[in-house]
Design a protein around this motif. Structure first.
Motif, PDB file in Angstrom:
ATOM      1  N   ALA A   1      -8.835   7.172  13.444  1.00  0.00           N
ATOM      2  CA  ALA A   1      -7.980   5.993  13.531  1.00  0.00           C
ATOM      3  C   ALA A   1      -6.596   6.396  14.025  1.00  0.00           C
ATOM      4  CB  ALA A   1      -7.877   5.314  12.169  1.00  0.00           C
ATOM      5  N   ARG A   2      -6.010   5.555  14.900  1.00  0.00           N
ATOM      6  CA  ARG A   2      -4.689   5.858  15.468  1.00  0.00           C
ATOM      7  C   ARG A   2      -3.576   5.050  14.825  1.00  0.00           C
ATOM      8  NH1 ARG A   2      -3.797   4.277  20.164  1.00  0.00           N
ATOM      9  NH2 ARG A   2      -2.425   5.966  20.857  1.00  0.00           N
ATOM     10  N   THR A   3      -3.932   3.992  14.079  1.00  0.00           N
ATOM     11  CA  THR A   3      -2.940   3.136  13.453  1.00  0.00           C
ATOM     12  C   THR A   3      -3.359   2.791  12.023  1.00  0.00           C
ATOM     13  OG1 THR A   3      -4.000   1.064  14.108  1.00  0.00           O
ATOM     14  CG2 THR A   3      -2.470   2.053  15.694  1.00  0.00           C
ATOM     15  N   ARG A   4      -2.431   2.199  11.293  1.00  0.00           N
ATOM     16  CA  ARG A   4      -2.695   1.792   9.909  1.00  0.00           C
ATOM     17  C   ARG A   4      -3.853   0.801   9.839  1.00  0.00           C
ATOM     18  NH1 ARG A   4       1.898  -1.146   6.103  1.00  0.00           N
ATOM     19  NH2 ARG A   4       0.588  -1.545   4.252  1.00  0.00           N
ATOM     20  N   SER A   5      -3.830  -0.212  10.686  1.00  0.00           N
ATOM     21  CA  SER A   5      -4.872  -1.234  10.644  1.00  0.00           C
ATOM     22  C   SER A   5      -6.239  -0.669  11.030  1.00  0.00           C
ATOM     23  CB  SER A   5      -4.511  -2.408  11.561  1.00  0.00           C
ATOM     24  OG  SER A   5      -4.343  -1.972  12.901  1.00  0.00           O
ATOM     25  N   GLU A   6      -6.260   0.225  12.031  1.00  0.00           N
ATOM     26  CA  GLU A   6      -7.519   0.858  12.419  1.00  0.00           C
ATOM     27  C   GLU A   6      -8.083   1.681  11.262  1.00  0.00           C
ATOM     28  OE1 GLU A   6      -7.077   3.224  15.879  1.00  0.00           O
ATOM     29  OE2 GLU A   6      -6.527   1.545  17.192  1.00  0.00           O
ATOM     30  N   ALA A   7      -7.211   2.360  10.555  1.00  0.00           N
ATOM     31  CA  ALA A   7      -7.650   3.200   9.437  1.00  0.00           C
ATOM     32  C   ALA A   7      -8.304   2.366   8.341  1.00  0.00           C
ATOM     33  CB  ALA A   7      -6.456   3.971   8.871  1.00  0.00           C
ATOM     34  N   VAL A   8      -7.691   1.238   8.017  1.00  0.00           N
ATOM     35  CA  VAL A   8      -8.244   0.377   6.973  1.00  0.00           C
ATOM     36  C   VAL A   8      -9.605  -0.172   7.391  1.00  0.00           C
ATOM     37  CG1 VAL A   8      -7.909  -1.759   5.678  1.00  0.00           C
ATOM     38  CG2 VAL A   8      -5.972  -0.207   6.048  1.00  0.00           C
ATOM     39  N   ARG A   9      -9.725  -0.593   8.654  1.00  0.00           N
ATOM     40  CA  ARG A   9     -11.007  -1.111   9.138  1.00  0.00           C
ATOM     41  C   ARG A   9     -12.077  -0.036   9.113  1.00  0.00           C
ATOM     42  NH1 ARG A   9      -7.742  -3.793  13.008  1.00  0.00           N
ATOM     43  NH2 ARG A   9      -8.202  -2.168  14.558  1.00  0.00           N
ATOM     44  N   LEU A  10     -11.710   1.178   9.525  1.00  0.00           N
ATOM     45  CA  LEU A  10     -12.673   2.279   9.560  1.00  0.00           C
ATOM     46  C   LEU A  10     -13.154   2.630   8.161  1.00  0.00           C
ATOM     47  CD1 LEU A  10     -14.143   4.417  11.228  1.00  0.00           C
ATOM     48  CD2 LEU A  10     -12.103   5.858  11.063  1.00  0.00           C
ATOM     49  N   ALA A  11     -12.237   2.631   7.198  1.00  0.00           N
ATOM     50  CA  ALA A  11     -12.615   2.948   5.819  1.00  0.00           C
ATOM     51  C   ALA A  11     -13.583   1.910   5.257  1.00  0.00           C
ATOM     52  CB  ALA A  11     -11.373   3.040   4.945  1.00  0.00           C
ATOM     53  N   HIS A  12     -13.379   0.645   5.613  1.00  0.00           N
ATOM     54  CA  HIS A  12     -14.274  -0.398   5.136  1.00  0.00           C
ATOM     55  C   HIS A  12     -15.643  -0.312   5.815  1.00  0.00           C
ATOM     56  CE1 HIS A  12     -10.696  -2.386   3.380  1.00  0.00           C
ATOM     57  NE2 HIS A  12     -11.592  -2.922   2.565  1.00  0.00           N
TER      58      HIS A  12
ATOM     59  N   ALA B   1      -1.203   3.561   5.254  1.00  0.00           N
ATOM     60  CA  ALA B   1      -2.636   3.408   5.520  1.00  0.00           C
ATOM     61  C   ALA B   1      -3.454   3.978   4.371  1.00  0.00           C
ATOM     62  CB  ALA B   1      -2.997   4.104   6.829  1.00  0.00           C
ATOM     63  N   VAL B   2      -3.079   5.163   3.914  1.00  0.00           N
ATOM     64  CA  VAL B   2      -3.803   5.796   2.811  1.00  0.00           C
ATOM     65  C   VAL B   2      -3.682   4.966   1.536  1.00  0.00           C
ATOM     66  CG1 VAL B   2      -3.765   7.772   1.236  1.00  0.00           C
ATOM     67  CG2 VAL B   2      -3.735   8.133   3.709  1.00  0.00           C
ATOM     68  N   ASN B   3      -2.468   4.493   1.247  1.00  0.00           N
ATOM     69  CA  ASN B   3      -2.287   3.688   0.046  1.00  0.00           C
ATOM     70  C   ASN B   3      -3.111   2.403   0.098  1.00  0.00           C
ATOM     71  OD1 ASN B   3      -0.560   5.483  -1.240  1.00  0.00           O
ATOM     72  ND2 ASN B   3       1.281   4.575  -0.370  1.00  0.00           N
ATOM     73  N   ASP B   4      -3.195   1.790   1.290  1.00  0.00           N
ATOM     74  CA  ASP B   4      -4.029   0.592   1.456  1.00  0.00           C
ATOM     75  C   ASP B   4      -5.486   0.906   1.118  1.00  0.00           C
ATOM     76  OD1 ASP B   4      -1.864  -0.881   2.280  1.00  0.00           O
ATOM     77  OD2 ASP B   4      -2.339  -0.766   4.422  1.00  0.00           O
ATOM     78  N   ILE B   5      -5.957   2.028   1.649  1.00  0.00           N
ATOM     79  CA  ILE B   5      -7.364   2.409   1.445  1.00  0.00           C
ATOM     80  C   ILE B   5      -7.640   2.749  -0.016  1.00  0.00           C
ATOM     81  CG2 ILE B   5      -9.109   4.150   2.017  1.00  0.00           C
ATOM     82  CD1 ILE B   5      -7.717   4.325   4.813  1.00  0.00           C
ATOM     83  N   LEU B   6      -6.707   3.459  -0.647  1.00  0.00           N
ATOM     84  CA  LEU B   6      -6.941   3.897  -2.025  1.00  0.00           C
ATOM     85  C   LEU B   6      -6.867   2.761  -3.035  1.00  0.00           C
ATOM     86  CD1 LEU B   6      -5.154   7.356  -2.220  1.00  0.00           C
ATOM     87  CD2 LEU B   6      -7.555   6.844  -1.868  1.00  0.00           C
ATOM     88  N   ARG B   7      -6.322   1.629  -2.632  1.00  0.00           N
ATOM     89  CA  ARG B   7      -6.345   0.476  -3.533  1.00  0.00           C
ATOM     90  C   ARG B   7      -7.773   0.008  -3.789  1.00  0.00           C
ATOM     91  NH1 ARG B   7      -1.792  -1.114  -0.264  1.00  0.00           N
ATOM     92  NH2 ARG B   7       0.129  -0.790  -1.440  1.00  0.00           N
ATOM     93  N   GLU B   8      -8.652   0.267  -2.829  1.00  0.00           N
ATOM     94  CA  GLU B   8     -10.051  -0.137  -2.977  1.00  0.00           C
ATOM     95  C   GLU B   8     -10.981   1.037  -3.219  1.00  0.00           C
ATOM     96  OE1 GLU B   8     -11.593  -3.157  -0.377  1.00  0.00           O
ATOM     97  OE2 GLU B   8      -9.602  -3.494   0.471  1.00  0.00           O
TER      98      GLU B   8
END
Length: 266
Positions: free
Chosen positions: A171-182, A204-211
Motif C-alpha cells: 500500500a502507498r497511502t493510508r486509505s490503500e493500507a486500510v483497504r488492503l488489510a480488510h 494507517a497502522v492505528n486505523d488497522i489495529l482498531r479492528e
C-alpha cells in the motif's frame, strides 16, 4: 559523571531503549531494566569507563549484566499471539536472541558482542547464526507492506518472501493500507512513516489495529530517535533507513515472535 560521558550516554540511550524493547518484548519491561541500569551507572560514575571500553559498548554491557542478574525478564504476554511468542522464545538456544539483536539491529561486530555478553568473538558469531536459523524456522505468515517508494517496497518484499512469508500486498497511502488489510488481514505489518499522499503510516497502522488488534507492526524510518522519547506510546520494532537485509530479517522474526501491537501517537 563527566559531561562527555553523560553526552555519550544520552546519544546511546535511544538505541539502548530500542534494544531493550525488542529483547524483552515489552516497552514497559525494557524501559524498566534500562532505567535501573542507568541508575547503577550514575551511582558508579567515578569508575564508569575505566576499563577503556567505548561508552556505547559499556552501556550495553551494563544493561546486559543487569538484565541477566534480574533473571532475563520478558514482558508479560498481553494477547494470544504474544503468549505464543513467549512459548517460541522458551525453545530458543540460550543467549542467541541477545546476540542477534546486538548484531542485526544495533550493528555491533562479533568482537563488540563478545565484550557486551562476556563471550569470545567466535562464540558471539555462533550465537548470531544459530538465532537466525532457529527464529526463521519457527514462524511464517502473511505480511503487508505500507511503503510509497517502489524500490524500497520491492526490496522489503523480496527479503520477507525469501524468509518464507507471503506478501499480501503493498500500500502507498493510508486509505490503500486500510483497504488492503480488510481484503486480507495480515499477520505482520511493515510500515513506512511518511506516505505518498502526505498521509501517515502511523495513522494507517492505528486505523488497522482498531479492528485487528493482534497484529505485530514494524515501523520503517530514517529518524528513529524521534520516536524513542519515552514521552508517548512507541513502537516496539523500528527499522532504520538505510537498512540492511539482516536488520529486516531480524526485525521481522522478532516481531512475529512477540506480536507487538504498540503504536505511535500521530
Amino acid at each position: 559523571m563527566t559531561e562527555s560521558f553523560a553526552s555519550a550516554v544520552g546519544r546511546t540511550l535511544p538505541h539502548l531503549r530500542r534494544y531493550a524493547r525488542a529483547l524483552t518484548g515489552s516497552q514497559e519491561a525494557g524501559d524498566a531494566v534500562a532505567a535501573r541500569t542507568l541508575e547503577r551507572l550514575i551511582a558508579e560514575a567515578p569508575s564508569a569507563g575505566e576499563d577503556g571500553l567505548p561508552v556505547r559498548i559499556a552501556l550495553f554491557r551494563a544493561f546486559h549484566r543487569n538484565w541477566m542478574a534480574e533473571g532475563a525478564p520478558l514482558g508479560e504476554a498481553d494477547s494470544r499471539l504474544s503468549a505464543r511468542a513467549q512459548g517460541h522464545m522458551a525453545r530458543l538456544t540460550p543467549h542467541t536472541r541477545e546476540a542477534l539483536l546486538l548484531h542485526a539491529i544495533e550493528g555491533f561486530t562479533a568482537e563488540e558482542i563478545g565484550a557486551i555478553m562476556g563471550v569470545s568473538p567466535v562464540q558471539a558469531q555462533d550465537l548470531v547464526e544459530t538465532a537466525i536459523r532457529e527464529m526463521e524456522e519457527s514462524v511464517a505468515g502473511r505480511v503487508m507492506i505500507i511503503e510509497d517508494e517502489a524500490i524500497i517496497a520491492m526490496d522489503l518484499s523480496a527479503i520477507v518472501s525469501e524468509m518464507g512469508h507471503r506478501i499480501t500486498g503493498i500500500a502507498r497511502t493510508r486509505s490503500e493500507a486500510v483497504r488492503l488489510a480488510h481484503a486480507e488481514p495480515p499477520d505482520l505489518i511493515l510500515a513506512d512513516i511518511q506516505l505518498a499522499d502526505n498521509s501517515s503510516g502511523i495513522d494507517a497502522v492505528n486505523d488497522i489495529l482498531r479492528e485487528f488488534r493482534d497484529l505485530p507492526v514494524i515501523f520503517v524510518t530514517a529518524f528513529p530517535e524521534r520516536f524513542l522519547t519515552g514521552e508517548r506510546p512507541e513502537p516496539a520494532f523500528l527499522i532504520t533507513k538505510p537498512y540492511g537485509e539482516e536488520q529486516v530479517r531480524s526485525a521481522v522474526s522478532q516481531a512475529m515472535f512477540f506480536a507487538s501491537t504498540e503504536t505511535l501517537a500521530a
